[in-house]
Motif scaffolding. Structure first.
Motif, PDB file in Angstrom:
ATOM      1  N   GLY A   1     -14.288  -2.236  16.428  1.00  0.00           N
ATOM      2  CA  GLY A   1     -13.713  -0.932  16.114  1.00  0.00           C
ATOM      3  C   GLY A   1     -12.255  -0.828  16.516  1.00  0.00           C
ATOM      4  N   ALA A   2     -11.903  -1.455  17.644  1.00  0.00           N
ATOM      5  CA  ALA A   2     -10.528  -1.382  18.132  1.00  0.00           C
ATOM      6  C   ALA A   2      -9.564  -2.184  17.257  1.00  0.00           C
ATOM      7  CB  ALA A   2     -10.452  -1.875  19.571  1.00  0.00           C
ATOM      8  N   ILE A   3     -10.028  -3.290  16.691  1.00  0.00           N
ATOM      9  CA  ILE A   3      -9.137  -4.127  15.886  1.00  0.00           C
ATOM     10  C   ILE A   3      -9.412  -3.986  14.390  1.00  0.00           C
ATOM     11  CG2 ILE A   3      -8.758  -5.785  17.746  1.00  0.00           C
ATOM     12  CD1 ILE A   3     -10.734  -7.659  16.388  1.00  0.00           C
ATOM     13  N   ALA A   4     -10.150  -2.946  14.003  1.00  0.00           N
ATOM     14  CA  ALA A   4     -10.510  -2.768  12.593  1.00  0.00           C
ATOM     15  C   ALA A   4      -9.283  -2.638  11.703  1.00  0.00           C
ATOM     16  CB  ALA A   4     -11.420  -1.554  12.442  1.00  0.00           C
ATOM     17  N   ALA A   5      -8.291  -1.871  12.130  1.00  0.00           N
ATOM     18  CA  ALA A   5      -7.097  -1.679  11.297  1.00  0.00           C
ATOM     19  C   ALA A   5      -6.339  -2.990  11.131  1.00  0.00           C
ATOM     20  CB  ALA A   5      -6.195  -0.623  11.929  1.00  0.00           C
ATOM     21  N   THR A   6      -6.303  -3.795  12.180  1.00  0.00           N
ATOM     22  CA  THR A   6      -5.618  -5.090  12.080  1.00  0.00           C
ATOM     23  C   THR A   6      -6.363  -6.027  11.140  1.00  0.00           C
ATOM     24  OG1 THR A   6      -4.857  -4.811  14.357  1.00  0.00           O
ATOM     25  CG2 THR A   6      -4.743  -7.035  13.435  1.00  0.00           C
ATOM     26  N   ILE A   7      -7.690  -6.044  11.254  1.00  0.00           N
ATOM     27  CA  ILE A   7      -8.486  -6.905  10.367  1.00  0.00           C
ATOM     28  C   ILE A   7      -8.316  -6.476   8.914  1.00  0.00           C
ATOM     29  CG2 ILE A   7     -10.830  -7.571   9.732  1.00  0.00           C
ATOM     30  CD1 ILE A   7     -11.559  -7.355  12.705  1.00  0.00           C
ATOM     31  N   ALA A   8      -8.431  -5.169   8.667  1.00  0.00           N
ATOM     32  CA  ALA A   8      -8.294  -4.685   7.287  1.00  0.00           C
ATOM     33  C   ALA A   8      -6.902  -4.957   6.733  1.00  0.00           C
ATOM     34  CB  ALA A   8      -8.599  -3.187   7.232  1.00  0.00           C
TER      35      ALA A   8
ATOM     36  N   PRO B   1       0.831  -1.213   0.000  1.00  0.00           N
ATOM     37  CA  PRO B   1       0.000   0.000   0.000  1.00  0.00           C
ATOM     38  C   PRO B   1       0.866   1.264   0.000  1.00  0.00           C
ATOM     39  CG  PRO B   1      -0.142  -1.137   2.112  1.00  0.00           C
ATOM     40  CD  PRO B   1       0.671  -1.992   1.208  1.00  0.00           C
ATOM     41  N   THR B   2       0.441   2.234  -0.752  1.00  0.00           N
ATOM     42  CA  THR B   2       1.155   3.493  -0.856  1.00  0.00           C
ATOM     43  C   THR B   2       0.172   4.640  -0.641  1.00  0.00           C
ATOM     44  OG1 THR B   2       2.639   2.508  -2.481  1.00  0.00           O
ATOM     45  CG2 THR B   2       2.624   4.898  -2.346  1.00  0.00           C
ATOM     46  N   GLU B   3       0.598   5.606   0.135  1.00  0.00           N
ATOM     47  CA  GLU B   3      -0.255   6.758   0.422  1.00  0.00           C
ATOM     48  C   GLU B   3      -0.462   7.606  -0.829  1.00  0.00           C
ATOM     49  OE1 GLU B   3       0.543  10.899   2.667  1.00  0.00           O
ATOM     50  OE2 GLU B   3       0.946   9.110   3.860  1.00  0.00           O
ATOM     51  N   ILE B   4      -1.685   8.066  -1.013  1.00  0.00           N
ATOM     52  CA  ILE B   4      -1.956   8.998  -2.099  1.00  0.00           C
ATOM     53  C   ILE B   4      -1.315  10.329  -1.718  1.00  0.00           C
ATOM     54  CG2 ILE B   4      -3.768  10.220  -3.354  1.00  0.00           C
ATOM     55  CD1 ILE B   4      -5.601   7.841  -2.726  1.00  0.00           C
ATOM     56  N   PRO B   5      -0.500  10.914  -2.587  1.00  0.00           N
ATOM     57  CA  PRO B   5       0.201  12.149  -2.226  1.00  0.00           C
ATOM     58  C   PRO B   5      -0.766  13.259  -1.776  1.00  0.00           C
ATOM     59  CG  PRO B   5       1.073  11.262  -4.268  1.00  0.00           C
ATOM     60  CD  PRO B   5      -0.135  10.445  -3.917  1.00  0.00           C
ATOM     61  N   GLY B   6      -0.496  13.805  -0.606  1.00  0.00           N
ATOM     62  CA  GLY B   6      -1.287  14.897  -0.070  1.00  0.00           C
ATOM     63  C   GLY B   6      -2.540  14.483   0.673  1.00  0.00           C
TER      64      GLY B   6
END
Length: 103
Positions: free
Chosen positions: A92-99, A28-33
């Motif tokens: 909600g707490a583990i959403a980033a880990t699941i995703a 994954p790469t951040e969209i600039p800005g």
């Protein structure tokens, strides 16, 4: 002889990952800005989740208190809502880990 020929031709392609830029699973790469805006949006979501969780637990507790006398179904509804609130907070707490795991 034929097996050695196929092994010599196919094994380098099977064992090595695809080094070409057309890789189907890029990092994954951040969209600039857009990084600061995305972080702000996610922090708003976390804040709303916390407020909703606290409010949900307070409502469940209030239902249990009010249903203590002569309204046992209200108390039961309040008590049965607690696992749902805690489950939502947990997701909600583990959403980033699941995703991150799924993607």
């Amino acid at each position: 002889m034929l097996i050695e020929h196929f092994a010599a031709v196919l094994l380098p392609h099977v064992a090595a990952p695809n080094p070409t830029p057309g890789n189907l699973d890029p990092a994954p790469t951040e969209i600039p800005g857009l990084g600061p805006d995305a972080s702000l949006f996610l922090s708003w979501g976390k804040w709303a989740l916390r407020v909703g969780g606290v409010l949900g637990l307070m409502i469940c507790g209030g239902m249990m208190i009010l249903g203590r006398r002569n309204r046992s179904s209200t108390a039961v509804d309040g008590a049965s809502g607690i696992p749902w609130v805690l489950g939502g907070l947990t997701i909600g707490a583990i959403a980033a880990t699941i995703a991150g795991t799924v993607l």
